[in-house]
Scaffold this active site. Structure first.
Site, PDB file in Angstrom:
ATOM      1  N   SER A  15       0.816  -1.207   0.000  1.00 32.07           N
ATOM      2  CA  SER A  15       0.000   0.000   0.000  1.00 32.07           C
ATOM      3  C   SER A  15       0.849   1.256   0.000  1.00 32.07           C
ATOM      4  O   SER A  15       1.636   1.495   0.904  1.00 32.07           O
ATOM      5  CB  SER A  15      -0.920   0.019   1.211  1.00 32.07           C
ATOM      6  OG  SER A  15      -1.348   1.334   1.453  1.00 32.07           O
ATOM      7  N   LYS A  66     -13.415  -0.211  -6.656  1.00 35.99           N
ATOM      8  CA  LYS A  66     -13.723   1.143  -7.143  1.00 35.99           C
ATOM      9  C   LYS A  66     -15.112   1.246  -7.783  1.00 35.99           C
ATOM     10  O   LYS A  66     -15.741   2.301  -7.730  1.00 35.99           O
ATOM     11  CB  LYS A  66     -12.652   1.611  -8.133  1.00 35.99           C
ATOM     12  CG  LYS A  66     -11.320   1.912  -7.469  1.00 35.99           C
ATOM     13  CD  LYS A  66     -10.304   2.464  -8.451  1.00 35.99           C
ATOM     14  CE  LYS A  66      -8.953   2.629  -7.782  1.00 35.99           C
ATOM     15  NZ  LYS A  66      -7.981   3.321  -8.651  1.00 35.99           N
ATOM     16  N   GLY A 127     -10.560  -1.288 -16.704  1.00 36.28           N
ATOM     17  CA  GLY A 127     -11.125  -1.220 -15.340  1.00 36.28           C
ATOM     18  C   GLY A 127     -11.445   0.204 -14.911  1.00 36.28           C
ATOM     19  O   GLY A 127     -11.523   1.120 -15.731  1.00 36.28           O
ATOM     20  N   TYR A 208       3.629   1.996  -9.813  1.00 34.48           N
ATOM     21  CA  TYR A 208       4.722   2.806  -9.246  1.00 34.48           C
ATOM     22  C   TYR A 208       5.782   1.941  -8.565  1.00 34.48           C
ATOM     23  O   TYR A 208       6.847   2.427  -8.188  1.00 34.48           O
ATOM     24  CB  TYR A 208       4.168   3.819  -8.230  1.00 34.48           C
ATOM     25  CG  TYR A 208       3.777   3.186  -6.914  1.00 34.48           C
ATOM     26  CD1 TYR A 208       4.646   3.198  -5.822  1.00 34.48           C
ATOM     27  CD2 TYR A 208       2.569   2.513  -6.775  1.00 34.48           C
ATOM     28  CE1 TYR A 208       4.311   2.578  -4.627  1.00 34.48           C
ATOM     29  CE2 TYR A 208       2.223   1.897  -5.588  1.00 34.48           C
ATOM     30  CZ  TYR A 208       3.099   1.932  -4.523  1.00 34.48           C
ATOM     31  OH  TYR A 208       2.761   1.301  -3.353  1.00 34.48           O
TER      32      TYR A 208
END
Length: 247
Positions: A15, A66, A127, A208
């Site tokens: 995370s 989401k 997505g 990332y």
């Protein structure tokens, strides 16, 4: 009163948010806030989470929730309405208000290196993040085309095998919104024909971790402009914080 914020998703082993907010609270001496990870295996568990956490004021939402969070929201921003994906919830007087700050983060980060000839985009994946990326390209009036392993004529979506050299000139921006290449699977990357890439292309990876994915490495070797997902995440986290603190 200690204000509580957190991230829901599943799994949540890597995370960005937790580390980011812990550091932010420490460096800015914010002493009345805590940020926790809530790995919930089913979206239904969000109800119990909110009921059992009285000072919970904001949630960041990540994969795979989401889109699934939307039925639980009382109000949504115009972006969420259009994209049908939400990554930020403000909990205010018992109401859940949904926002999409992926839009803010992506736009800010994209514009840093955008050049006039970057006038078309391929969006890899379909997505919630892909929908936010498409929203930004619509705002910037940049035509785009979705690419997926499961192409469909209904939603402007082609197969990877259809990407040609001409197409990479027509759509010089290539955005990876899939998790391909994320640690620990660092030897994977979207199956685009990298031999046709040139300095005219702009490769943007929402991943990332690692900082340079195989996708970006291949682009850099061909002289492309490259950008990873870190700045987008920072922009999105700061936008979340503003929303959570809005009166």
């Amino acid at each position: 009163m200690m204000r509580i914020f957190g991230l829901i998703g599943f799994p949540l082993s890597h995370s960005f948010s937790k580390k980011y907010f812990d550091q932010k609270f420490a460096s800015e001496q914010i002493t009345d806030a805590n940020f926790f990870l809530y790995p919930i295996p089913k979206i239904e568990e969000v109800v119990n989470l909110i009921q059992s956490t009285p000072n919970l004021q904001g949630l960041a939402i990540t994969i795979p929730y989401k889109k699934q969070i939307i039925p639980y929201l009382n109000k949504v921003s115009p972006e969420v309405q259009q994209i049908q994906a939400c990554n930020c919830v403000h909990i205010k007087q018992g109401e859940l208000i949904g926002y999409n700050t992926d839009v803010v983060g992506f736009k800010k980060s994209l514009l840093q290196q955008l050049q006039p000839h970057h006038n078309g985009a391929l969006i890899l994946g379909t997505g919630g993040a892909a929908a936010a990326v498409a929203f930004v390209f619509n705002e910037l009036k940049i035509p785009f085309q979705f690419v997926s392993r499961k192409p469909s004529s209904q939603n402007n979506c082609m197969a990877y095998s259809q990407i040609t050299e001409a197409l990479l000139l027509q759509f010089p921006i290539v955005v990876n919104t899939t998790p391909l290449g994320t640690f620990p699977d660092v030897n994977t990357c979207p199956p685009i024909p990298c031999e046709f890439l040139s300095e005219k292309n702009y490769l943007f990876d929402l991943v990332y971790n690692p900082a340079e994915t195989l996708f970006l490495k291949k682009g850099r070797e061909k002289g492309c402009v490259v950008q990873n997902g870190y700045d987008m995440l920072v922009g999105q986290a700061e936008a979340n914080w503003e929303i959570w603190n809005a009166q």
